[in-house]
Design an enzyme around this catalytic site. Sequence first.
Site, short mmCIF file in Angstrom:
data_model
loop_
_atom_site.label_atom_id
_atom_site.label_comp_id
_atom_site.label_asym_id
_atom_site.label_seq_id
_atom_site.Cartn_x
_atom_site.Cartn_y
_atom_site.Cartn_z
N SER A 86 0.83 -1.20 0.00
CA SER A 86 0.00 0.00 0.00
C SER A 86 0.87 1.25 0.00
O SER A 86 1.61 1.50 -0.93
CB SER A 86 -0.95 -0.04 1.19
OG SER A 86 -1.89 1.01 1.13
N ASP B 256 -2.87 6.59 -3.46
CA ASP B 256 -1.65 6.00 -2.92
C ASP B 256 -1.12 4.99 -3.94
O ASP B 256 -1.73 4.76 -4.98
CB ASP B 256 -1.90 5.39 -1.55
CG ASP B 256 -2.84 4.20 -1.59
OD1 ASP B 256 -3.60 4.08 -2.56
OD2 ASP B 256 -2.83 3.39 -0.64
N ASP C 58 -1.01 1.78 -4.47
CA ASP C 58 -1.82 0.68 -5.02
C ASP C 58 -3.24 1.13 -5.34
O ASP C 58 -4.11 0.32 -5.65
CB ASP C 58 -1.84 -0.52 -4.08
CG ASP C 58 -2.57 -0.25 -2.77
OD1 ASP C 58 -2.54 0.90 -2.30
OD2 ASP C 58 -3.15 -1.20 -2.21
N ASP D 106 -5.86 2.29 -3.80
CA ASP D 106 -7.09 2.01 -3.07
C ASP D 106 -7.49 3.18 -2.16
O ASP D 106 -8.62 3.22 -1.68
CB ASP D 106 -7.01 0.70 -2.29
CG ASP D 106 -5.94 0.68 -1.21
OD1 ASP D 106 -5.12 1.62 -1.14
OD2 ASP D 106 -5.90 -0.30 -0.44
N THR E 98 -11.89 -0.77 13.12
CA THR E 98 -11.06 -0.13 12.10
C THR E 98 -10.59 -1.14 11.06
O THR E 98 -10.16 -2.24 11.39
CB THR E 98 -9.84 0.52 12.76
OG1 THR E 98 -10.30 1.44 13.75
CG2 THR E 98 -9.00 1.25 11.75
N GLU F 298 -13.18 4.99 5.94
CA GLU F 298 -12.37 5.14 7.13
C GLU F 298 -11.57 6.43 7.02
O GLU F 298 -11.23 6.87 5.91
CB GLU F 298 -11.44 3.94 7.34
CG GLU F 298 -10.47 3.68 6.21
CD GLU F 298 -9.68 2.40 6.41
OE1 GLU F 298 -9.90 1.72 7.43
OE2 GLU F 298 -8.84 2.08 5.55
N LYS G 119 -11.98 -0.64 -0.12
CA LYS G 119 -11.77 0.74 -0.54
C LYS G 119 -11.24 0.77 -1.97
O LYS G 119 -10.49 -0.11 -2.39
CB LYS G 119 -10.81 1.45 0.42
CG LYS G 119 -9.50 0.76 0.67
CD LYS G 119 -8.75 1.48 1.78
CE LYS G 119 -7.44 0.77 2.13
NZ LYS G 119 -7.67 -0.55 2.78
#
Length: 607
Positions: A163, A321, A323, A325, A398, A422, A436
């Site tokens: 990520s 970001d 990747d 997502d 979370t 989130e 996401k």
Amino acid sequence: MQDLIVKDIDIKTGSSKLDEEIQSWLNIDKNESTCAALLGMVKERKHTELEALLTKRMAFGTAGLRARMGPGYSCMNDVTVIQTSQGFAKYLLEVQESLVRENGVAIGFDARHNSSRFAKLAAVAMVRLGIPVHLFSDITPTPFLAYAVRRYKTAAGIMVTASHNPKEDNGYKVFWSNGAQIIPPHDRNIAHHILENLEIQPDAWNVDMLGTSKLRSDPYDDIYSNYYKDVESYAVDDKNTLKSSKLKFTYTPMHGVGQKFMEKSFEVFGLNPFVSVLEQCKPDPNFPTVAFPNPEEGKSALDLAMKAADANNSSVIIANDPDADRLACAERSPSGSWYVFNGNELGAIMGTIAYENFKSTHPNFPNEKLYMVASTVSSKFLRSMSQKEGFLFEDCLTGFKWMANYALRKMEEGYTCLFGYEESIGYMYGTNVMDKDGISAGSVLAAYTSKLYDSGSSLSQFLQSLYTKYGYHISNDSYYLCFDPPTIVTMFEALRDKGYPTHCGKYKIVGIRDVTTGYDSSFEDKKSILPTDPSGQMLTFTFDNGCVGTLRASGTEPKIKYYTEIISPSGSEQSKKVLAEQLLDLKNTLIETFLQPGKYGLTPKPG
């Protein structure tokens, strides 16, 4: 016992156990790069570091794996990826054999160092056991992998990505057959099967076998085509109107995979091409222009995007970001300065867009059958909105693994999920992807923003109108770095020691929820309605002035995060100022009294 000599390097360390671990690794690992790195540490007598690498294994959790790349069982490398994949394959064969043998596993990867290789090694582990693999032939956003799991009805999905972590890291994210990230007990069961299947067979390294295997297929073209067909269902505006818009967008993928995919998404929506940040538009695993490849870091991460936008008279920046997502957004004010929306502000905007867009196309759909979801550390704006509009809202633990699985359960009950988010800039718009998705969310945001500008408004003005309608929701969130996990546990246990605190400085605590232990003082039985998560650390405090503060240890990064929010039904600028001052003081008190950075050696957020 003979001295252990490898390539003229004496690897006697003074510890027979460590000597054996070094020799064992060199016997197992067939990757010249990681073997050379290990031998280099032996030569330099980095015994403490070697012990940490070889005598400890990185834990497999609900986020799968994420760690620094390098030699040893505590790092991401060929050996740990093969062992993980072997254990995961055995677990899939045990719990859903017919599905995995028929529909297989989807595997994708981002543009980081070793991502393609790790994905191929994971695929080999599956194919060796007769499991079909839908292995992407090229880099892809994480949302595409999640989408592929549902399209092909696979038993599971594996996405090789770290990520927004630093360039030295990589990861192994696991999705279940429902297209959502795994939740307990799958994580514990997979971890057990990994430990039961550590022995690596010689052909486990043979990635060339994938070229001729009838069990390997490439889903890239099919997923690319069908993802955008489904994304087009989110485009509710007339394309000619969007084409005539004068608003210019600037986009950056932060050296990640997003450029090509966001370009296509803009095209599908009928949006004009965006201004590209030339220094960041091509995938580069070294992330040369940013200290942290994470647009959540704000202006420091978006500096080049702001320069490109200024040079091209562009008023709005959209960023993913690496990747793709996550989604970030910034807007230039009339004075020329840039404002970066935080995750909660963008969540309020995106949630409202989801509601308005759906009602515009389904005007008679009953609101009581609609719902939205957010992580429990996110703003309660959506809750306030739901109370006024009449739809269902729930907050979850979370992580999208919790939110997506909750959303799927509600879908089975006949509800329609509009949106989930989130505060760490993750947004699930609709249910094409049960995770996401920064690509679809970015296009939806751009289309709505174009309409705002064409009507003489802006995103900032729109957000102000939402506060006026639903009340001010002011948050102040950030984090401290801590590279010693036992210190994090010590800090949280100190807050539980001899009973929970009754005050934080001058602020009286009227409610406590401890997700780690399952305690919640607001209920008669003192039991939290959120799932207990003993593997994590999270405490939430409600104060008598209405503020809520949460401390949480990140599950994927060396961070202790804090989240604070205060709400007022009044939407005036004066009330916002007063609230912000109150919240700032409480946040500072929370840090000084509970986090105690000096005592625990915590490092403030960079910048």
